[in-house]
Design an enzyme around this catalytic site. Structure first.
Site, PDB file in Angstrom:
ATOM      1  NE  ARG A 141     -21.157   0.095  70.538  1.00 17.84           N
ATOM      2  CZ  ARG A 141     -21.486  -0.852  71.970  1.00 17.84           C
ATOM      3  NH1 ARG A 141     -21.048  -1.844  72.005  1.00 17.84           N
ATOM      4  NH2 ARG A 141     -22.963  -1.164  71.536  1.00 17.84           N
ATOM      5  CE1 TYR A 144     -26.617  -0.751  63.477  1.00 16.38           C
ATOM      6  CE2 TYR A 144     -26.562  -0.204  66.020  1.00 16.38           C
ATOM      7  CZ  TYR A 144     -27.417  -0.442  64.474  1.00 16.38           C
ATOM      8  OH  TYR A 144     -28.380  -1.415  64.775  1.00 16.38           O
ATOM      9  CD  GLU A 146     -21.145   9.630  65.559  1.00 16.39           C
ATOM     10  OE1 GLU A 146     -22.724  10.320  65.866  1.00 16.39           O
ATOM     11  OE2 GLU A 146     -20.842  10.730  66.028  1.00 16.39           O
ATOM     12  CG  ASN A 189     -22.403 -14.615  72.423  1.00 16.58           C
ATOM     13  OD1 ASN A 189     -22.074 -14.150  71.489  1.00 16.58           O
ATOM     14  ND2 ASN A 189     -21.336 -13.413  73.632  1.00 16.58           N
ATOM     15  CG  PHE A 190     -25.872 -15.046  77.764  1.00 26.37           C
ATOM     16  CD1 PHE A 190     -24.523 -14.378  77.830  1.00 26.37           C
ATOM     17  CD2 PHE A 190     -26.039 -14.066  79.300  1.00 26.37           C
ATOM     18  CE1 PHE A 190     -23.657 -13.827  78.635  1.00 26.37           C
ATOM     19  CE2 PHE A 190     -25.275 -13.617  79.560  1.00 26.37           C
ATOM     20  CZ  PHE A 190     -23.771 -12.574  79.227  1.00 26.37           C
ATOM     21  CG  ASP A 272     -20.542  -2.659  75.994  1.00 27.74           C
ATOM     22  OD1 ASP A 272     -21.234  -3.174  74.837  1.00 27.74           O
ATOM     23  OD2 ASP A 272     -20.568  -3.377  77.470  1.00 27.74           O
ATOM     24  N   PRO A 273     -21.758   0.294  76.712  1.00 26.32           N
ATOM     25  CG  PRO A 273     -24.318   0.244  75.786  1.00 26.32           C
ATOM     26  CD  PRO A 273     -22.520   0.469  75.761  1.00 26.32           C
ATOM     27  CD  GLN A 275     -27.077   2.917  84.256  1.00 32.94           C
ATOM     28  OE1 GLN A 275     -26.671   3.791  84.162  1.00 32.94           O
ATOM     29  NE2 GLN A 275     -27.801   2.592  85.859  1.00 32.94           N
ATOM     30  NE  ARG A 276     -28.177   2.496  74.962  1.00 30.49           N
ATOM     31  CZ  ARG A 276     -27.778   1.585  74.447  1.00 30.49           C
ATOM     32  NH1 ARG A 276     -27.884   1.030  73.331  1.00 30.49           N
ATOM     33  NH2 ARG A 276     -26.306   2.441  74.235  1.00 30.49           N
TER      34      ARG A 276
END
Length: 312
Positions: A141, A144, A146, A189-190, A272-273, A275-276
């Protein structure tokens, strides 16, 4: 009336910004190389005498005369930005250099669409603008994450070195009409999977959280940030602080679509984080901005868009 250029103007956010600025009486130059943007997103504007569409890649210099620049150009979903990671970094870094050089020559105000991804997988929750982030500099990732971090560095160096009038926002998860149906982002996606009756793909346990901001609210934040006084640079977090797990989002989508799709769990992607969530204290104070559209209402509009798109 301002002459406004929007790079990435035929993309998801850019096309909504084109609409908004034309409605408020500006001349709009929409610049896009159509890697992830689409002419269909702006086709309804082509007959407007105050709108111009230009195919151009921001990694090459551009010579135009404008008063303001919104720099939105860059693929923003993992599927697209990992397709050609070198080009993604070039778009963020060379694109920033070219647009900053143009702004310097024109003495124009320039806006940078940065991202919550600069915080990486955060140790601080919710994330404030003062948090420096926790980013893997060599992961899949990184092109994107950095790239956007370097673009912010360039913006602030141009501001300090050349007194350039910059405005920087950090965009948290945004959704709504004009999203790309195959961008790999969780909302699209969903919805697409539910409309097609396919299994809903959930990565990890589904307990990781995101905050979802409807596109109209985000564009309002852009316009307010661009209108702030000279010298206020940001960065400013823009996003909806409402926090939802992936399972909660999946249940909302299934209910709205009326789908009998099953949930399928897969392993979590690298970096993949978990929490956000934005801290929007600064946006409230400086922009008098808070999101107005709740998730249920925004999802209804987005489901309607994808239902129409898929049935065409």
């Amino acid at each position: 009336m301002q002459r406004v250029m929007i790079t990435g103007g035929a993309g998801f956010l850019g096309s909504h910004l084109c609409d908004r600025l034309l409605k408020t009486g500006h001349d709009v130059l929409c610049v896009d190389n159509f890697f992830t943007g689409s002419k269909a997103n702006v086709s309804h504007l082509l007959s407007n005498p105050h709108f111009e569409l230009m195919r151009h890649d921001v990694t090459f210099p551009l010579y135009v005369e404008v008063d303001q620049i919104y720099n939105l150009a860059c693929p923003a979903s993992p599927v697209h930005y990992q397709h050609d990671p070198v080009q993604t970094t070039k778009t963020s870094v060379h694109g920033a250099i070219n647009m900053l050089g143009l702004a310097k020559r024109l003495k124009a105000r320039i806006f940078q669409a940065s991202t919550s991804e600069i915080y990486g997988d955060p140790e601080v929750h919710p994330q404030t603008e003062s948090y420096w982030g926790r980013v893997n500099p060599i992961g899949p990732r990184s092109c994107y994450d950095e790239g956007k971090r370097c673009a912010e560095t360039l913006f602030f160096d141009y501001h300090r070195q050349h007194n350039l009038d910059i405005k920087v926002v950090r965009i948290f998860n945004t959704y709504g009409p004009h999203m790309h149906p195959n961008d790999g982002r969780v909302v699209s996606n969903f919805i697409v999977q539910a409309l097609k009756g396919e299994d809903i793909t959930i990565y990890g346990s589904g307990q990781q959280t995101r905050s979802f901001c409807y596109v109209d609210d985000m564009v309002e934040g852009f316009v307010r940030m661009m209108a702030t006084e000279h010298g206020f640079t940001g960065p400013v977090n823009l996003g909806n602080p409402g926090e939802f797990t992936m399972l909660e989002l999946a249940e909302k989508v299934l209910m709205l679509v009326g789908s009998k799709s099953k949930l399928v769990f897969m392993s979590l992607p690298t970096d993949d984080p978990k929490q956000r969530q934005p801290d929007i204290t600064l946006a409230k104070a400086k922009l008098d901005w808070t999101p107005k559209v709740n998730l249920d209402d925004g999802l209804k509009e987005t489901v309607h868009y994808f239902r129409t798109l898929l049935s065409a």
